[in-house]
Design a protein around this motif. Structure first.
Motif, PDB file in Angstrom:
ATOM      1  N   ARG A  66       4.191  -0.128  23.687  1.00 20.11           N
ATOM      2  CA  ARG A  66       3.547   1.167  23.479  1.00 20.11           C
ATOM      3  C   ARG A  66       2.346   0.985  22.556  1.00 20.11           C
ATOM      4  N   PHE A  67       1.394   1.886  22.692  1.00 22.04           N
ATOM      5  CA  PHE A  67       0.161   1.773  21.916  1.00 22.04           C
ATOM      6  C   PHE A  67       0.431   1.951  20.422  1.00 22.04           C
ATOM      7  N   LEU A  68      -0.182   1.097  19.627  1.00 22.47           N
ATOM      8  CA  LEU A  68      -0.033   1.131  18.173  1.00 22.47           C
ATOM      9  C   LEU A  68      -0.950   2.223  17.612  1.00 22.47           C
ATOM     10  N   LEU A 121       1.535   7.201   8.007  1.00 20.26           N
ATOM     11  CA  LEU A 121       2.489   6.211   7.524  1.00 20.26           C
ATOM     12  C   LEU A 121       2.042   4.782   7.792  1.00 20.26           C
ATOM     13  N   ALA A 122       1.228   4.589   8.809  1.00 26.05           N
ATOM     14  CA  ALA A 122       0.757   3.241   9.155  1.00 26.05           C
ATOM     15  C   ALA A 122      -0.629   3.333   9.786  1.00 26.05           C
ATOM     16  N   PRO A 123      -1.650   3.614   8.989  1.00 27.34           N
ATOM     17  CA  PRO A 123      -3.005   3.708   9.541  1.00 27.34           C
ATOM     18  C   PRO A 123      -3.529   2.345   9.979  1.00 27.34           C
ATOM     19  N   ASN A 124      -4.405   2.349  10.976  1.00 28.16           N
ATOM     20  CA  ASN A 124      -5.038   1.104  11.407  1.00 28.16           C
ATOM     21  C   ASN A 124      -6.445   1.394  11.914  1.00 28.16           C
ATOM     22  N   HIS A 125      -7.193   0.327  12.157  1.00 28.25           N
ATOM     23  CA  HIS A 125      -8.572   0.448  12.629  1.00 28.25           C
ATOM     24  C   HIS A 125      -8.754  -0.323  13.932  1.00 28.25           C
ATOM     25  N   GLY A 145      -0.246   0.348   1.952  1.00 31.47           N
ATOM     26  CA  GLY A 145      -0.266   1.632   2.629  1.00 31.47           C
ATOM     27  C   GLY A 145      -0.402   1.544   4.134  1.00 31.47           C
ATOM     28  N   LYS A 146      -0.520   0.312   4.671  1.00 31.63           N
ATOM     29  CA  LYS A 146      -0.703   0.136   6.111  1.00 31.63           C
ATOM     30  C   LYS A 146       0.360  -0.761   6.737  1.00 31.63           C
ATOM     31  N   SER A 147       1.213  -1.362   5.904  1.00 28.17           N
ATOM     32  CA  SER A 147       2.109  -2.414   6.386  1.00 28.17           C
ATOM     33  C   SER A 147       3.503  -1.923   6.763  1.00 28.17           C
ATOM     34  N   ASN A 178      -1.757  -3.721  11.263  1.00 28.78           N
ATOM     35  CA  ASN A 178      -0.479  -4.421  11.097  1.00 28.78           C
ATOM     36  C   ASN A 178       0.329  -4.154  12.353  1.00 28.78           C
ATOM     37  N   ILE A 179       0.769  -5.224  13.001  1.00 23.80           N
ATOM     38  CA  ILE A 179       1.372  -5.071  14.323  1.00 23.80           C
ATOM     39  C   ILE A 179       2.887  -4.917  14.214  1.00 23.80           C
ATOM     40  N   ARG A 180       3.385  -3.771  14.688  1.00 20.70           N
ATOM     41  CA  ARG A 180       4.809  -3.469  14.609  1.00 20.70           C
ATOM     42  C   ARG A 180       5.513  -3.839  15.915  1.00 20.70           C
ATOM     43  N   ASN A 181       6.832  -3.732  15.866  1.00 22.86           N
ATOM     44  CA  ASN A 181       7.655  -4.071  17.024  1.00 22.86           C
ATOM     45  C   ASN A 181       7.284  -3.235  18.244  1.00 22.86           C
TER      46      ASN A 181
END
Length: 294
Positions: A194-196, A201-205, A39-41, A97-100
């Motif tokens: 840009r800030f993640l 759709l892509a939660p993070n902490h 759910g985060k990837s 999870n670090i996106r482009n």
């Protein structure tokens, strides 16, 4: 050879259709450490980053007793076409999870911080020491007041290495590398990202302080080391004949003729941690302004 139930279940079901495997992990992983970002990837192909352009962390959000870890991923066609983004762990806890074309940061406490990255498959990443794809596994010695830039890219390496790292350090090679602030501020590096942001759709902490989590990790590490030190000290005293065995009717072991140095250190550790917890409670009370809602 005895194999943990979670591992045997995983390998028996490796040919099952992926969604069946997902359910199997949940059922059979009892007793194992499961690494997952279900759910985060979500990757950039499905959900491009839409946060604001790069801005350094506000000085009000951290103090020089701690440190800042920046993570960033330069723009590339490879990363833009990614369905699932890799996970980042600090001290064995998942944070994002670090996106482009993105960056984020974490405020951490000084000391040894363990950094790992894993590539998921339907959000699943590994069990215990087994990883489907372990991208990075490194320990970084963090100094008070330090600001560190960690660059992740599968398609390009930084043009220069971090000067203070040994050549064989895990963060001096591979896809995740520590770079200097000067290099990170070059065009097409962190300043172009840009800030993640965290969303449904892509939660993070990330983009926050994890100092308390790091303090707890350091306490547990120190406690384990001192308990080992205590066992070694007792064995030495036994060899020297300075440890009285317990009477036959007493089930809890004997005692040394002298006070254990490890016990003194353990007592100090517990007192220091108790003071730390009291300070946390005081800060929480200040932040709540004494109001309680029922």
């Amino acid at each position: 050879m005895n194999v943990p139930a979670c591992f045997s279940a995983f390998f028996r079901l490796r040919v099952v259709w992926p969604f069946g495997l997902l359910a199997a992990f949940a059922v059979f992983a009892s007793g194992c450490t499961v690494y997952q970002s279900i759910g985060k990837s979500t990757g950039s192909f499905l959900h491009p980053v839409s946060g604001p352009d790069f801005q350094p962390i506000d000085s009000d959000l951290w103090d020089r007793e701690h440190a800042v870890l920046y993570f960033y991923r330069p723009d590339s066609r490879w990363a833009a076409d990614e369905i699932e983004a890799p996970s980042v762990y600090i001290d064995d806890s998942h944070y994002f999870n670090i996106r482009n074309d993105s960056y984020t940061w974490l405020v951490v406490n000084p000391g040894e911080r363990h950094i790992a990255m894993r590539r998921p498959l339907l959000g699943l990443e590994g069990l215990n020491s087994f990883s489907l794809s372990l991208i990075a596994d490194a320990t970084l010695e963090v100094e008070p007041g330090g600001v560190y830039y960690l660059r992740y890219s599968e398609v390009s390496e930084p043009a220069e290495t971090y000067p203070e790292l040994e050549a064989d350090h895990p963060l001096a090679r591979g896809d995740l590398q520590l770079v200097s602030p000067e290099y990170a501020m070059k065009a097409q590096e962190i300043v172009a990202t840009r800030f993640l942001n965290s969303d449904l759709l892509a939660p993070n902490h990330a983009g926050t302080s994890i100092v308390e989590a790091g303090e707890d990790v350091d306490y547990e590490r120190r406690l384990a080391l001192l308990e080992e030190e205590r066992e070694i000290e007792i064995e030495r005293l036994e060899r020297e004949g300075r440890y009285r065995p317990a009477p036959w009717y007493w089930p809890f072991g004997g005692e040394p003729d002298v006070a254990l140095e490890a016990d003194r250190k353990l007592e100090k550790l517990e007192k220091d941690y108790a003071l730390l917890e009291k300070e946390r409670e005081r800060r929480e009370a200040e932040e709540s302004d004494g109001w309680w809602f029922f």
